[in-house]
Design an enzyme around this catalytic site. Structure first.
Site, PDB file in Angstrom:
ATOM      1  N   HIS A 210      35.944  41.653  44.419  1.00  0.00           N
ATOM      2  CA  HIS A 210      35.747  43.014  44.935  1.00  0.00           C
ATOM      3  C   HIS A 210      34.841  42.882  46.175  1.00  0.00           C
ATOM      4  O   HIS A 210      33.994  41.986  46.219  1.00  0.00           O
ATOM      5  CB  HIS A 210      34.960  43.913  43.991  1.00  0.00           C
ATOM      6  CG  HIS A 210      35.490  44.087  42.608  1.00  0.00           C
ATOM      7  ND1 HIS A 210      35.307  43.168  41.621  1.00  0.00           N
ATOM      8  CD2 HIS A 210      36.140  45.129  42.032  1.00  0.00           C
ATOM      9  CE1 HIS A 210      35.834  43.629  40.489  1.00  0.00           C
ATOM     10  NE2 HIS A 210      36.352  44.808  40.713  1.00  0.00           N
TER      11      HIS A 210
ATOM     12  N   ASP B 196      31.248  42.262  45.390  1.00  0.00           N
ATOM     13  CA  ASP B 196      30.855  40.955  44.848  1.00  0.00           C
ATOM     14  C   ASP B 196      30.454  39.997  45.947  1.00  0.00           C
ATOM     15  O   ASP B 196      29.652  39.092  45.723  1.00  0.00           O
ATOM     16  CB  ASP B 196      32.033  40.281  44.107  1.00  0.00           C
ATOM     17  CG  ASP B 196      32.665  41.170  43.060  1.00  0.00           C
ATOM     18  OD1 ASP B 196      31.944  41.968  42.458  1.00  0.00           O
ATOM     19  OD2 ASP B 196      33.896  41.044  42.860  1.00  0.00           O
TER      20      ASP B 196
ATOM     21  N   ASP C  87      34.974  46.719  25.916  1.00  0.00           N
ATOM     22  CA  ASP C  87      35.642  45.734  26.757  1.00  0.00           C
ATOM     23  C   ASP C  87      34.627  44.605  26.969  1.00  0.00           C
ATOM     24  O   ASP C  87      33.942  44.561  27.986  1.00  0.00           O
ATOM     25  CB  ASP C  87      36.001  46.416  28.080  1.00  0.00           C
ATOM     26  CG  ASP C  87      36.847  45.563  28.986  1.00  0.00           C
ATOM     27  OD1 ASP C  87      37.451  44.591  28.504  1.00  0.00           O
ATOM     28  OD2 ASP C  87      36.914  45.883  30.183  1.00  0.00           O
TER      29      ASP C  87
ATOM     30  N   ASP D 286      39.058  37.342  33.877  1.00  0.00           N
ATOM     31  CA  ASP D 286      38.180  38.514  33.955  1.00  0.00           C
ATOM     32  C   ASP D 286      37.270  38.436  32.721  1.00  0.00           C
ATOM     33  O   ASP D 286      37.387  39.215  31.785  1.00  0.00           O
ATOM     34  CB  ASP D 286      39.016  39.802  33.978  1.00  0.00           C
ATOM     35  CG  ASP D 286      38.203  40.989  34.467  1.00  0.00           C
ATOM     36  OD1 ASP D 286      36.971  40.868  34.523  1.00  0.00           O
ATOM     37  OD2 ASP D 286      38.803  42.038  34.771  1.00  0.00           O
TER      38      ASP D 286
HETATM   39  C1  XLS Z   1      37.172  46.364  34.304  1.00  0.00           C
HETATM   40  C2  XLS Z   1      38.252  45.722  35.035  1.00  0.00           C
HETATM   41  C3  XLS Z   1      37.863  45.135  36.381  1.00  0.00           C
HETATM   42  C4  XLS Z   1      39.100  44.911  37.192  1.00  0.00           C
HETATM   43  C5  XLS Z   1      38.866  44.761  38.651  1.00  0.00           C
HETATM   44  O1  XLS Z   1      37.242  46.604  33.109  1.00  0.00           O
HETATM   45  O2  XLS Z   1      38.811  44.741  34.218  1.00  0.00           O
HETATM   46  O3  XLS Z   1      37.126  43.977  36.202  1.00  0.00           O
HETATM   47  O4  XLS Z   1      39.791  43.793  36.742  1.00  0.00           O
HETATM   48  O5  XLS Z   1      38.284  45.876  39.207  1.00  0.00           O
HETATM   49 NI    NI Z   2      40.240  43.362  34.783  1.00  0.00          NI
HETATM   50 NI    NI Z   3      38.252  44.902  32.121  1.00  0.00          NI
END
Ligand code: XLS
Ligand code: NI
Ligand code: NI
Length: 433
Positions: free
Chosen positions: A99, A102, A305, A337
């Site tokens: 991003h 980042d 998450d 991720d």
């Molecule tokens: C958040 C998302 C984020 C996306 C990118 O839960 O997984 O990390 O992958 O913005």
């Molecule tokens: Ni993601």
């Molecule tokens: Ni995510």
């Protein structure tokens, strides 16, 4: 070279019996799986945000990591990029993802943030030119800064819509310049906290028009990569408009974008939506909108998450089976991720988390490939639907309800139920795990 990963060797494949901690036991980039190199199947990417930008906070406490690059200057952003590419080299990954927030320090104004981004894109471009690792996808962080708290494209304030447009334009330009193979939109704040203050219809209409504008701009600049929506049901918003693959497909159809936009499917998001990862992949593939995956795992007790590194290959094999059945990745890949736990302070933790995740995926891919090559599962599936190949069955789909109904008396049909063989197929899977 920086000092950060000092003493950590480049990771090589040593096979399942290796006694070395710093080795791949299953991921062997050059090994052929179904006639294709494992590296080209899996297309691994490291996520910049979790590994290099996340400070280790949770809802009860702040920063636990003390990385030498933390701070808001361009010099530190460059140090961060140096360390990032050192990690990419150690792992031998072909891709990374980022991003804007980042890789560059936030500026006091949009113009300053943009200057920072441009300077860092120059830096990353030079890094990519001298390293193997290239950009899988870029994206914009439109969730963290307080300006996005009521949404980006779905914000009640049209000035924030404009800011979102400027932000996505800058990031799509950056991704295009860096040769990114996809551009991702994840709408963490594209949703609502309470219906009491929300015009749901207007917000969805604005989000749809925004996505059309992104696609129009992509074509204008000649960006050849795929535009991907990343579905997630909630968190941070109470309800997100990109809930799951089915919801995203309906949204794309509504705005005429189902041939322009695909999906980036995340394991943890699928679970939060009450689906399995493989369900989301199979559904996207059947709708022609499968693009890429974010690989991780949730803690099944927490309901968050949690973005943990994958470590369960039997579970992942079901997902890679669906990916292979769909023909594998084209522009997409397997993006970690995933973040190390906040107590995992050591540089070695970052490396070995990825090593374990890569091995898990490689094992899963090999199981899936063996199952596909044996054709055992597919033969069963074909047999189960075989009678749809008969002329009478096909004719029913082109004719009307009355003609289909008439077959019952004309042919004296009294269907006899047949076993779905679930346990036998589960046993079959276990042979390949
Ligand atoms: C958040 C998302 C984020 C996306 C990118 O839960 O997984 O990390 O992958 O913005
Ligand atoms: Ni993601
Ligand atoms: Ni995510």
């Amino acid at each position: 070279m920086t000092e950060f990963f000092k003493g950590i060797p480049a990771i090589r494949y040593e096979g399942p019996d290796s006694q070395t901690e710093y080795a791949f036991r299953h991921y062997n980039p050059d090994e052929l799986v179904m006639g294709k190199r494992m590296e080209d199947h899996l297309r691994f990417a490291v996520a910049y945000w979790h590994s290099f930008a996340w400070p280790g906070g949770d809802p009860f406490g702040g920063q636990t990591f003390e990385r030498p690059w933390f701070g808001d200057t361009i010099a530190l952003a460059k140090l961060k990029a140096d360390v990032a590419f050192e990690m990419f080299d150690i792992l031998g990954v072909p891709f990374y993802c980022f991003h804007d927030a980042d890789v560059r320090p936030e500026g006091a104004t949009f113009a300053e943030s943009k200057r920072h981004l441009d300077e860092m894109v120059d830096y990353l471009e030079a890094k990519q030119a001298s390293h193997k690792t290239q950009l899988l996808w870029g994206t914009a962080n439109m969730t963290s800064h307080r300006r996005w708290m009521s949404g980006a494209a779905t914000n009640p304030d049209p000035d924030v819509y404009a800011y979102a447009a400027a932000t996505v334009k800058a990031n799509l330009d950056a991704t295009h310049r860096l040769g990114g193979q996809n551009y991702v939109l994840w709408g963490g704040r594209e949703g609502y906290e309470t219906l009491q203050n929300t015009d749901l219809g207007a917000e969805r209409a604005h989000a749809g028009r925004f996505l059309q504008q992104v696609v129009e701009y992509k074509h204008k600049i000649g960006f050849k990569g795929a535009i991907l929506i990343e579905p997630k049901p909630q968190e941070p918003s109470k309800h997100q408009y990109d809930y799951d693959v089915a919801t995203v497909y309906g949204f794309l159809k509504e705005f005429g974008l189902e041939r322009e936009v695909k999906t980036n499917i995340e394991q943890g998001h699928a679970i939060l939506a009450g689906h399995s990862f493989e369900h989301e992949i199979a559904l996207a593939a059947s709708l022609g909108i499968f693009g890429s995956i974010d690989i991780n795992r949730n803690d099944y007790q927490s309901g968050w998450d949690t973005d943990q590194f994958p470590n369960n290959h039997p579970e992942k094999a079901l997902a890679f089976y669906e990916i292979q059945r769909a023909g594998g990745f084209t522009t997409g890949g397997t993006n970690f991720d995933a973040k190390v736990r906040r107590q995992s302070l050591d540089p070695a933790d970052l490396i070995l988390a990825h090593v374990g995740g890569m091995d898990t995926c490689a094992r899963a891919l090999k199981c899936a490939a063996a199952m596909l090559e044996s054709d055992e599962l597919e033969a069963n599936r074909r047999a189960r639907y075989a009678r749809w190949e008969t002329p009478a069955a096909k004719a029913m789909l082109s004719g009307g309800l009355e003609a289909a109904a008439a077959r019952v008396t004309a042919e004296g049909l009294e269907p006899q139920p047949k076993s779905g063989r679930q346990e036998r197929l589960e046993n079959l899977w276990n042979k390949y795990i």
